[in-house]
Every structure is written in C-alpha cells, then in structure tokens.
Design a protein around this motif. Structure first.
Motif, PDB file in Angstrom:
ATOM      1  N   LYS A 299      -1.821  41.989   8.608  1.00 39.06           N
ATOM      2  CA  LYS A 299      -2.441  42.182   9.908  1.00 39.06           C
ATOM      3  C   LYS A 299      -1.504  43.016  10.773  1.00 39.06           C
ATOM      4  CE  LYS A 299      -6.073  39.559   9.185  1.00 39.06           C
ATOM      5  NZ  LYS A 299      -7.470  40.059   9.201  1.00 39.06           N
ATOM      6  N   LYS A 300      -2.082  43.761  11.725  1.00 38.14           N
ATOM      7  CA  LYS A 300      -1.235  44.542  12.629  1.00 38.14           C
ATOM      8  C   LYS A 300      -0.482  43.643  13.605  1.00 38.14           C
ATOM      9  CE  LYS A 300      -3.808  48.909  12.564  1.00 38.14           C
ATOM     10  NZ  LYS A 300      -4.564  49.900  13.378  1.00 38.14           N
ATOM     11  N   HIS A 301      -1.128  42.549  14.016  1.00 35.66           N
ATOM     12  CA  HIS A 301      -0.536  41.681  15.037  1.00 35.66           C
ATOM     13  C   HIS A 301      -0.829  40.228  14.691  1.00 35.66           C
ATOM     14  CE1 HIS A 301       0.664  41.629  19.565  1.00 35.66           C
ATOM     15  NE2 HIS A 301       1.184  40.597  18.922  1.00 35.66           N
ATOM     16  N   ILE A 302       0.204  39.419  14.612  1.00 36.14           N
ATOM     17  CA  ILE A 302       0.050  37.991  14.358  1.00 36.14           C
ATOM     18  C   ILE A 302       0.474  37.219  15.604  1.00 36.14           C
ATOM     19  CG2 ILE A 302       0.901  36.007  13.041  1.00 36.14           C
ATOM     20  CD1 ILE A 302       1.006  37.720  10.594  1.00 36.14           C
ATOM     21  N   GLY A 303      -0.444  36.420  16.135  1.00 37.86           N
ATOM     22  CA  GLY A 303      -0.131  35.533  17.235  1.00 37.86           C
ATOM     23  C   GLY A 303       0.174  34.148  16.690  1.00 37.86           C
TER      24      GLY A 303
ATOM     25  N   VAL B 205      -2.870  32.327  26.882  1.00 39.09           N
ATOM     26  CA  VAL B 205      -3.329  32.889  25.620  1.00 39.09           C
ATOM     27  C   VAL B 205      -3.717  34.351  25.789  1.00 39.09           C
ATOM     28  CG1 VAL B 205      -5.165  32.785  23.880  1.00 39.09           C
ATOM     29  CG2 VAL B 205      -4.047  30.677  24.660  1.00 39.09           C
ATOM     30  N   GLU B 206      -4.461  34.665  26.847  1.00 35.99           N
ATOM     31  CA  GLU B 206      -4.919  36.034  27.067  1.00 35.99           C
ATOM     32  C   GLU B 206      -3.757  36.989  27.313  1.00 35.99           C
ATOM     33  OE1 GLU B 206      -9.387  35.354  28.942  1.00 35.99           O
ATOM     34  OE2 GLU B 206      -7.656  35.306  30.286  1.00 35.99           O
ATOM     35  N   LYS B 207      -2.710  36.505  28.012  1.00 31.19           N
ATOM     36  CA  LYS B 207      -1.570  37.365  28.308  1.00 31.19           C
ATOM     37  C   LYS B 207      -0.542  37.403  27.181  1.00 31.19           C
ATOM     38  CE  LYS B 207      -1.637  37.132  33.374  1.00 31.19           C
ATOM     39  NZ  LYS B 207      -0.849  36.776  34.584  1.00 31.19           N
ATOM     40  N   GLY B 208      -0.417  36.301  26.435  1.00 30.83           N
ATOM     41  CA  GLY B 208       0.668  36.194  25.469  1.00 30.83           C
ATOM     42  C   GLY B 208       0.319  36.477  24.030  1.00 30.83           C
ATOM     43  N   LEU B 209      -0.976  36.520  23.704  1.00 28.49           N
ATOM     44  CA  LEU B 209      -1.383  36.747  22.322  1.00 28.49           C
ATOM     45  C   LEU B 209      -2.169  38.052  22.197  1.00 28.49           C
ATOM     46  CD1 LEU B 209      -2.553  33.233  21.059  1.00 28.49           C
ATOM     47  CD2 LEU B 209      -0.299  34.286  20.892  1.00 28.49           C
ATOM     48  N   PRO B 210      -2.258  38.582  20.976  1.00 25.12           N
ATOM     49  CA  PRO B 210      -3.054  39.803  20.785  1.00 25.12           C
ATOM     50  C   PRO B 210      -4.535  39.528  21.019  1.00 25.12           C
ATOM     51  CG  PRO B 210      -2.430  38.844  18.678  1.00 25.12           C
ATOM     52  CD  PRO B 210      -1.648  38.102  19.723  1.00 25.12           C
ATOM     53  N   SER B 211      -5.257  40.542  21.428  1.00 27.08           N
ATOM     54  CA  SER B 211      -6.697  40.397  21.648  1.00 27.08           C
ATOM     55  C   SER B 211      -7.416  40.156  20.331  1.00 27.08           C
ATOM     56  CB  SER B 211      -7.260  41.657  22.316  1.00 27.08           C
ATOM     57  OG  SER B 211      -6.628  41.887  23.560  1.00 27.08           O
ATOM     58  N   PRO B 212      -8.512  39.407  20.364  1.00 26.14           N
ATOM     59  CA  PRO B 212      -9.271  39.158  19.134  1.00 26.14           C
ATOM     60  C   PRO B 212      -9.719  40.462  18.482  1.00 26.14           C
ATOM     61  CG  PRO B 212     -10.020  37.720  20.907  1.00 26.14           C
ATOM     62  CD  PRO B 212      -9.100  38.726  21.536  1.00 26.14           C
ATOM     63  N   SER B 213      -9.474  40.582  17.180  1.00 28.46           N
ATOM     64  CA  SER B 213      -9.923  41.744  16.418  1.00 28.46           C
ATOM     65  C   SER B 213      -9.734  41.452  14.933  1.00 28.46           C
ATOM     66  CB  SER B 213      -9.138  43.003  16.797  1.00 28.46           C
ATOM     67  OG  SER B 213      -7.866  43.014  16.183  1.00 28.46           O
ATOM     68  N   ASP B 214     -10.280  42.342  14.099  1.00 27.90           N
ATOM     69  CA  ASP B 214     -10.129  42.178  12.657  1.00 27.90           C
ATOM     70  C   ASP B 214      -8.688  42.376  12.201  1.00 27.90           C
ATOM     71  OD1 ASP B 214     -12.823  41.667  12.406  1.00 27.90           O
ATOM     72  OD2 ASP B 214     -13.351  43.744  11.919  1.00 27.90           O
TER      73      ASP B 214
ATOM     74  N   THR C 177      -6.133  41.073  13.781  1.00 29.26           N
ATOM     75  CA  THR C 177      -5.378  40.003  14.426  1.00 29.26           C
ATOM     76  C   THR C 177      -5.522  38.702  13.655  1.00 29.26           C
ATOM     77  OG1 THR C 177      -5.603  40.947  16.653  1.00 29.26           O
ATOM     78  CG2 THR C 177      -5.217  38.578  16.507  1.00 29.26           C
ATOM     79  N   LEU C 178      -4.438  37.951  13.566  1.00 24.56           N
ATOM     80  CA  LEU C 178      -4.471  36.601  13.014  1.00 24.56           C
ATOM     81  C   LEU C 178      -3.653  35.710  13.938  1.00 24.56           C
ATOM     82  CD1 LEU C 178      -5.212  34.652  10.668  1.00 24.56           C
ATOM     83  CD2 LEU C 178      -3.015  35.280   9.609  1.00 24.56           C
TER      84      LEU C 178
ATOM     85  N   TYR D 214     -11.812  34.428  19.898  1.00 27.29           N
ATOM     86  CA  TYR D 214     -11.411  34.477  18.491  1.00 27.29           C
ATOM     87  C   TYR D 214     -12.488  33.817  17.630  1.00 27.29           C
ATOM     88  CZ  TYR D 214      -6.765  35.605  20.279  1.00 27.29           C
ATOM     89  OH  TYR D 214      -5.709  36.193  20.930  1.00 27.29           O
ATOM     90  N   THR D 215     -12.568  34.240  16.384  1.00 22.71           N
ATOM     91  CA  THR D 215     -13.481  33.631  15.425  1.00 22.71           C
ATOM     92  C   THR D 215     -12.680  32.838  14.403  1.00 22.71           C
ATOM     93  OG1 THR D 215     -13.409  35.501  13.872  1.00 22.71           O
ATOM     94  CG2 THR D 215     -15.018  35.616  15.685  1.00 22.71           C
ATOM     95  N   GLU D 216     -13.385  32.068  13.588  1.00 22.51           N
ATOM     96  CA  GLU D 216     -12.705  31.257  12.574  1.00 22.51           C
ATOM     97  C   GLU D 216     -11.921  32.122  11.596  1.00 22.51           C
ATOM     98  OE1 GLU D 216     -15.586  28.670  10.811  1.00 22.51           O
ATOM     99  OE2 GLU D 216     -15.868  27.500  12.653  1.00 22.51           O
ATOM    100  N   GLN D 217     -12.378  33.333  11.352  1.00 22.22           N
ATOM    101  CA  GLN D 217     -11.682  34.243  10.441  1.00 22.22           C
ATOM    102  C   GLN D 217     -10.371  34.760  11.020  1.00 22.22           C
ATOM    103  OE1 GLN D 217     -15.073  34.520  11.165  1.00 22.22           O
ATOM    104  NE2 GLN D 217     -15.517  33.351   9.281  1.00 22.22           N
ATOM    105  N   MET D 218     -10.201  34.647  12.329  1.00 23.63           N
ATOM    106  CA  MET D 218      -9.009  35.155  13.006  1.00 23.63           C
ATOM    107  C   MET D 218      -7.957  34.080  13.255  1.00 23.63           C
ATOM    108  SD  MET D 218     -10.852  37.447  15.942  1.00 23.63           S
ATOM    109  CE  MET D 218     -12.227  38.538  15.547  1.00 23.63           C
TER     110      MET D 218
END
Length: 326
Positions: A186-190, A271-280, A282-283, A318-322
């Motif tokens: 993944k590009k970004h892991i939270g 969460v919104e400020k400290g983690l990556p935005s939901p996307s494919d 992102t994990l 976020y979705t369950e896949q993320m």
C-alpha cells in the motif's frame, strides 16, 4: 547475564543511541541498555483460539530449511528461560534460548502462542492458560528470542511469566500468521494502537523502515493511559526523527504537567487529521483493548474473524477492505 545484555544491541537492525537503565531480576548488580528493543509482546489480556479462521499457521518450511527453524506449527515446544530483567514499573524483558544454529521462524506480521498449566479440570486433566505474544528480537537472530511483557495484576499468563526463573521453560507453538505484509503493498498505512497493541504495529514499522526499497508512508496514532504507559516511546521517537515516512501522534488520558501530546480518546477529528484518507492504496491497522476497538473499528467477530467494520473508521469512510484488526 553480561552476554544477554550485550546481545540486546543486535536485537534489531535499528538501534537506540540513548537508553534508559533497569535492574535485572536474576542479577540485581547489573544495569543494562535497552538499546534495540523493536517491539513488545502483544495480546497479554486476550485468549487465543486455535479455531480462529483468520489466523493461519504458516506453512512449515520443507527440506533442508525446516531443520533451521525452532518453531513447529502443530506442536508445543519447550523453550528455556535464559534471563529476565525489569524495564519499567510493570514491564519485564524475557530471553528464551534454543539451538544456536536455528532461527525462531517468524514472518511479518506473525506471533507465537504460549501456554502455561492452570490446575486441572473436573476429569483430572490439565487446564492451560493460552496467550499470543510477539517476539521483539530480529527474525534473523539465531539461538534466542526476546519477549517484552506487560505484567497485569490479574493477568494469569503475565503473572506466570513474572514468576519464572532462569532455567524454567515455557511451551510455545507457532508461528501464527496474522497479516502477510509485503513491501509497498500500500502507498500509505495508518495505524491505531492502544497500550500493548503497539506490538504488531512495530513489527510492520521495522520491516518497512529497514528496507530501503519500501517507500510506504506510515501514520501511527498511539493511545495510552498516561505518559509513563507509553511503551518504547524513545524508540518510536528516534525512528520517526530518522525516517520522514513515519509520523506519530500520541494521546493519553491522564497527562502530566510537561505533556505535549494529545489528551483524551482518539476522535473522528484525530483520525481525519492523523491518518491517510480512505482509498484503495490505504490500509489501516488497529490493535488495542476491547473498549478501544469498539470505539475505533468494532471488535472482531466471536469466531475471531475480522467482523463488521463499525466505529470511527466507518464514520470517516473506510471500508472493511481498508482495515485490518489484529
């Protein structure tokens, strides 16, 4: 004992330059440098179920390589305690030894499972307490592995560990694979961790940071009761200062006068400020006590599968896949 303390510098490929001192339980006259602790043992307060559908035994290596691995996935193996030392008011370090020609046999992210006798059942058969832990030692180390365990007043397994003396043995089975990490998956892991839930996060962090070809961005939100309860903060701070792809935000319930981090529970805004935005690409990894899990992502299902995604992460989009729950 001296060899045990010196070898701590080889526990991980990334060492701490500044350290704190603690006294050894078995040899009080020695003080040592915890210069390379990479992770802490996890899951001290949770039962492990071997029927868990989301926990898969790693396939045992075949042929010549199988003789180089100390663990056996389907068999309890005794490991002897070599030494132990106290590292904080409620945390102890334990080193277990085995054949010096072998590796323990761990991949990222995986853990071991330990068991200890807990009396007998009505039929006179032995009862056991069973808990998973994550070794802090380098997976490439031969002949030993280290556990850093938070000892809880009512923790049956952690109290058992605290009672051990050098020469005593603990039964271990594994390794148990949880999330199979591959570089740049993944590009970004939270990451959201609470207390000893930092264990699997550190395992993944170390794997990323020691690989120059892994460009993954990491954002960690780490929640604790007080600043004194933040496990391995010095280690984490040094890693963040030396690796621009690692960002860390701490928050505590009971801050001290000099505390400069966050205060209180992790919120939607955090969460919104400290983690990556939901996307494919992102994990988000989550690990902590049940109350935190319910608030952030929902806990796992009763059968220990991932279960439904709820809580703040679902609210943010976020979705369950993320999301992966350790």
């Amino acid at each position: 004992m001296a060899a045990f303390l010196r070898s701590l510098g080889r526990v991980t490929p990334i060492a701490l330059s500044n350290s704190f001192l603690s006294q050894s339980k078995s040899s009080p006259k020695y003080a040592f440098t915890l210069s390379a602790i990479a992770a802490i043992s996890g899951g001290a307060s949770f039962f492990y179920y071997f029927s868990s559908p989301n926990l898969v035994h790693l396939e045992q290596v075949k042929g010549e390589e199988s003789r180089d691995i100390a663990l056996v996935p389907d068999k309890w193996i005794e490991f002897k305690l070599q030494d132990t030392a106290r590292v904080s008011h409620n945390t102890q370090l334990f080193r277990f030894s085995f054949d010096p020609t072998k590796k323990l046999g761990l991949d990222v992210a995986s853990c071991i499972v330990t068991r200890a006798p807990l009396g007998q059942d009505a039929a006179g058969k032995p009862k056991y307490v069973i808990r998973p832990y994550t070794p802090i030692s380098d997976p490439e180390s031969k002949g030993y592995f280290d556990l850093l365990i938070k000892v809880y007043p009512e923790g049956k397994m952690s109290q058992h560990f605290a009672s051990l003396k050098p020469g005593d043995v603990v039964e271990v089975k594994g390794p148990i694979e949880k999330l199979r990490y591959t570089p740049n998956m993944k590009k970004h892991i939270g990451m959201i961790a609470g207390g000893s839930g930092i264990t699997p996060m550190l395992q993944v962090i170390e794997a990323i940071l020691k690989n120059p070809d892994d460009k993954t961005q990491i954002s960690l939100l780490y929640a604790n009761v007080s600043p004194d309860d933040i496990l391995l903060k010095q280690k984490l701070d040094i890693l963040a200062a030396s690796h621009p792809n690692l960002k860390i935000f701490y928050t505590v319930d009971n801050p001290t006068k000099n505390w400069r981090g966050g205060v209180g529970y992790i919120t939607k805004n955090t969460v919104e400020k400290g983690l990556p935005s939901p996307s494919d690409d992102t994990l988000v990894l989550v690990c902590g006590p049940p109350g935190m899990m319910k608030h952030i992502s929902g806990d796992k299902a009763k059968d220990r599968s991932q279960g439904e995604l709820t809580g703040l992460l679902k609210e943010v989009g976020y979705t369950e896949q993320m999301v992966y729950k350790f």
